[in-house]
Design a protein around this motif. Structure first.
Motif, PDB file in Angstrom:
ATOM      1  N   LEU A  38      26.008   8.300 -39.595  1.00 25.00           N
ATOM      2  CA  LEU A  38      24.772   9.750 -38.381  1.00 25.00           C
ATOM      3  C   LEU A  38      25.518  10.718 -38.415  1.00 25.00           C
ATOM      4  O   LEU A  38      26.842  10.897 -38.998  1.00 25.00           O
ATOM      5  CB  LEU A  38      25.329   9.100 -37.422  1.00 25.00           C
ATOM      6  CG  LEU A  38      25.227   7.812 -36.334  1.00 25.00           C
ATOM      7  CD1 LEU A  38      25.937   7.662 -35.130  1.00 25.00           C
ATOM      8  CD2 LEU A  38      23.409   7.509 -36.817  1.00 25.00           C
ATOM      9  N   TYR A 123      17.948   4.606 -31.567  1.00 25.90           N
ATOM     10  CA  TYR A 123      19.012   5.579 -31.493  1.00 25.90           C
ATOM     11  C   TYR A 123      18.291   5.900 -30.188  1.00 25.90           C
ATOM     12  O   TYR A 123      20.191   6.798 -29.394  1.00 25.90           O
ATOM     13  CB  TYR A 123      17.913   6.345 -32.508  1.00 25.90           C
ATOM     14  CG  TYR A 123      19.122   7.788 -32.423  1.00 25.90           C
ATOM     15  CD1 TYR A 123      18.405   8.912 -31.741  1.00 25.90           C
ATOM     16  CD2 TYR A 123      19.955   7.808 -33.247  1.00 25.90           C
ATOM     17  CE1 TYR A 123      19.106   9.993 -31.272  1.00 25.90           C
ATOM     18  CE2 TYR A 123      20.941   9.396 -33.331  1.00 25.90           C
ATOM     19  CZ  TYR A 123      20.322  10.309 -33.202  1.00 25.90           C
ATOM     20  OH  TYR A 123      21.397  10.853 -32.596  1.00 25.90           O
ATOM     21  N   VAL A 134      20.194  11.099 -39.669  1.00 27.30           N
ATOM     22  CA  VAL A 134      20.826   9.454 -40.059  1.00 27.30           C
ATOM     23  C   VAL A 134      19.798   9.129 -41.179  1.00 27.30           C
ATOM     24  O   VAL A 134      19.357   9.294 -41.804  1.00 27.30           O
ATOM     25  CB  VAL A 134      20.065   8.408 -38.788  1.00 27.30           C
ATOM     26  CG1 VAL A 134      20.447   7.191 -39.310  1.00 27.30           C
ATOM     27  CG2 VAL A 134      20.018   9.098 -37.568  1.00 27.30           C
ATOM     28  N   LEU A 156      23.141  -0.020 -38.012  1.00 23.75           N
ATOM     29  CA  LEU A 156      22.261   1.299 -36.518  1.00 23.75           C
ATOM     30  C   LEU A 156      22.966   0.973 -35.475  1.00 23.75           C
ATOM     31  O   LEU A 156      23.613   2.434 -35.246  1.00 23.75           O
ATOM     32  CB  LEU A 156      20.948   0.924 -36.582  1.00 23.75           C
ATOM     33  CG  LEU A 156      19.625   2.318 -35.875  1.00 23.75           C
ATOM     34  CD1 LEU A 156      20.525   4.285 -36.220  1.00 23.75           C
ATOM     35  CD2 LEU A 156      18.617   2.827 -35.441  1.00 23.75           C
ATOM     36  N   LEU A 160      25.789   3.587 -33.686  1.00 20.17           N
ATOM     37  CA  LEU A 160      25.140   4.555 -32.849  1.00 20.17           C
ATOM     38  C   LEU A 160      26.474   4.912 -31.464  1.00 20.17           C
ATOM     39  O   LEU A 160      26.728   5.409 -31.228  1.00 20.17           O
ATOM     40  CB  LEU A 160      24.277   4.002 -32.412  1.00 20.17           C
ATOM     41  CG  LEU A 160      23.215   4.752 -33.072  1.00 20.17           C
ATOM     42  CD1 LEU A 160      21.143   3.734 -32.288  1.00 20.17           C
ATOM     43  CD2 LEU A 160      22.644   6.101 -32.936  1.00 20.17           C
TER      44      LEU A 160
END
Ligand code: ADP
Ligand code: PMV
Ligand code: MG
Length: 378
Positions: A38, A123, A134, A156, A160
């Motif tokens: 990220l 997200y 990303v 992911l 996050l």
């Protein structure tokens, strides 16, 4: 500021499909990973009004204005709650599908749609409508039974959650997560798997989150400690297929033949439990005897998967080819093509069987079993 995460793919040693219907299954992480990075723009940066997704190994990039995302995805930023995993409703999934269609994914890559939908849901649910780039990169073959969907959802979500946490001291290397964060991570990743699998069991995201080897039944996780060498040859038939469709096909067959299918699921449950016992056993049984039992259990499981309608001619070709070398194989994951596992008993020389499999157009590789789960790096 940059946050990285990675999550492994997996193999299912026994119990795929039946595990969706409440049977026990055994799965292990493999050392092939999906990586997520990220990048957050500075407040003053010019591109701080959009969300960009770069799929590095596929060489595709997608971008949405934050205003467009706010229009389509009903999140109230004031009620954003990363600590409360939430399912994507059918209505919201339809709106997200429009956001994905607007990106005009090349026809040959349309299979990416569900992964991109999962990305948008996770997200915006965890970080809200904040600008970022990303970057996702995967070592895993897609749609091949090695859990690329789970590795995406887990990596992911790990990135996050890490970016929304306060203590971001530079880690200088890959850090594993504590139990509390692993549980939260796994629950969010399960929400991502629901978008890709339709009706996932949760075993894939669980083994990708926790790593090593697990026994899994209806959400109950048992960490397994192997007390024997387990080497597997993985053969990719290169036949693409869709897990969601295959899982749905098994559910349809169960609707048509409930008693017979439940008998199959019960048999798989016994196979998985016996396999877990053998792998962990510390008694005086020789490794060779244990390997012979595992071969027999794999053969029985493969026969049951055929009865569920999820084998494929390419899988049968791998099974017959390895059988000529006195090796036992079974499909892994959803089947219908994808990857096949072949047990490599101690001392097996694989050169000849690999040569024969690759001559048939298959891709062979060995991956170490039972590696790390999700990890983050600042
Ligand atoms: N790195 C990734 N980027 C985008 N989408 C991905 C990625 N990895 C997996 N996916 C999504 O997951 C799908 C494959 O999941 P699935 O059909 O469950 O097979 P498997 O989990 O065995 O790879 C892909 O078609 C794609 O939509
Ligand atoms: C068929 C199933 O048991 C495993 C699917 O594995 P994969 O997505 O094909 O890697 C589905 C599930 O457990 O969610
Ligand atoms: Mg999957």
């Amino acid at each position: 500021m940059e946050v990285k995460a990675r999550a492994p793919g997996k193999i299912i040693l026994a119990g795929e499909h039946a595990v969706v219907h409440g049977s026990t299954a055994v799965a292990a992480a493999i050392d092939l990973y999906t990586y997520v990075t990220l990048h957050f723009p500075l407040q003053s940066a010019k591109n701080n009004d959009k969300l960009t997704l770069q799929l590095k190994d596929i060489s595709l990039e997608f971008s949405w204005s934050l205003d467009r995302l706010k229009e389509a995805i009903p999140h109230n930023s004031t009620t954003l709650c990363p600590s409360k995993p939430t399912s994507c409703s059918d209505q919201t999934l339809k709106s997200i599908a429009v956001l994905v269609e607007e990106q005009n994914i090349p026809e040959a890559k349309i299979w990416l749609s569900s992964g991109i939908s999962t990305f948008l849901w996770l997200y915006t649910s965890i970080l809200g409508f904040n600008p970022a780039t990303v970057v996702i990169n995967s070592e895993l073959p897609y749609g091949s039974g090695l859990g690329s969907s789970a590795a995406l959802s887990v990596a992911l979500t790990a990135a996050l959650l890490a970016s929304s946490s306060s203590d971001k001291a530079r880690s200088g290397g890959w850090l594993s997560l504590d139990e509390t964060n692993l549980e939260l991570l796994n629950k969010w990743a399960f929400e991502g798997e629901k978008i890709i699998h339709g009706k996932p069991s949760g075993i894939d995201n669980t083994v990708s989150s926790y790593g090593n080897m697990i026994k899994f039944c209806s959400g109950e996780i048992t960490r397994l400690q192997s007390n024997m060498p387990l080497r597997m040859l993985i053969t990719n038939t290169r036949v693409g297929r869709n897990t969601k469709a295959l899982v749905s096909g098994v559910s349809e067959r169960k609707r048509r033949h409930p008693e017979a299918m439940n008998s199959l699921f019960n048999a798989v449950d016994s196979i998985s439990k016996e396999l877990a016992t053998i792998i962990q056993s510390k008694d005086e049984t020789s490794v060779t005897e244990k390997e012979e039992s595992i071969k027999e259990l794999m053969e029985m499981n493969q026969g049951l998967l055929q009865s569920m309608g999820v084998s494929h001619s390419s899988i049968e070709t791998v099974i017959q080819t390895t059988a000529k070398h006195k090796l036992t194989s079974k499909l892994t994951g959803a089947g219908g093509g994808g990857c096949v596992l072949t047990l490599l008993p101690t001392g097996t020389v694989v050169d000849k069987v690999v040569e024969e499999l690759e001559a048939s157009g298959f891709q062979c590789f060995t991956a170490s079993i039972g590696g790390n789960g999700a990890q983050i790096c600042y």
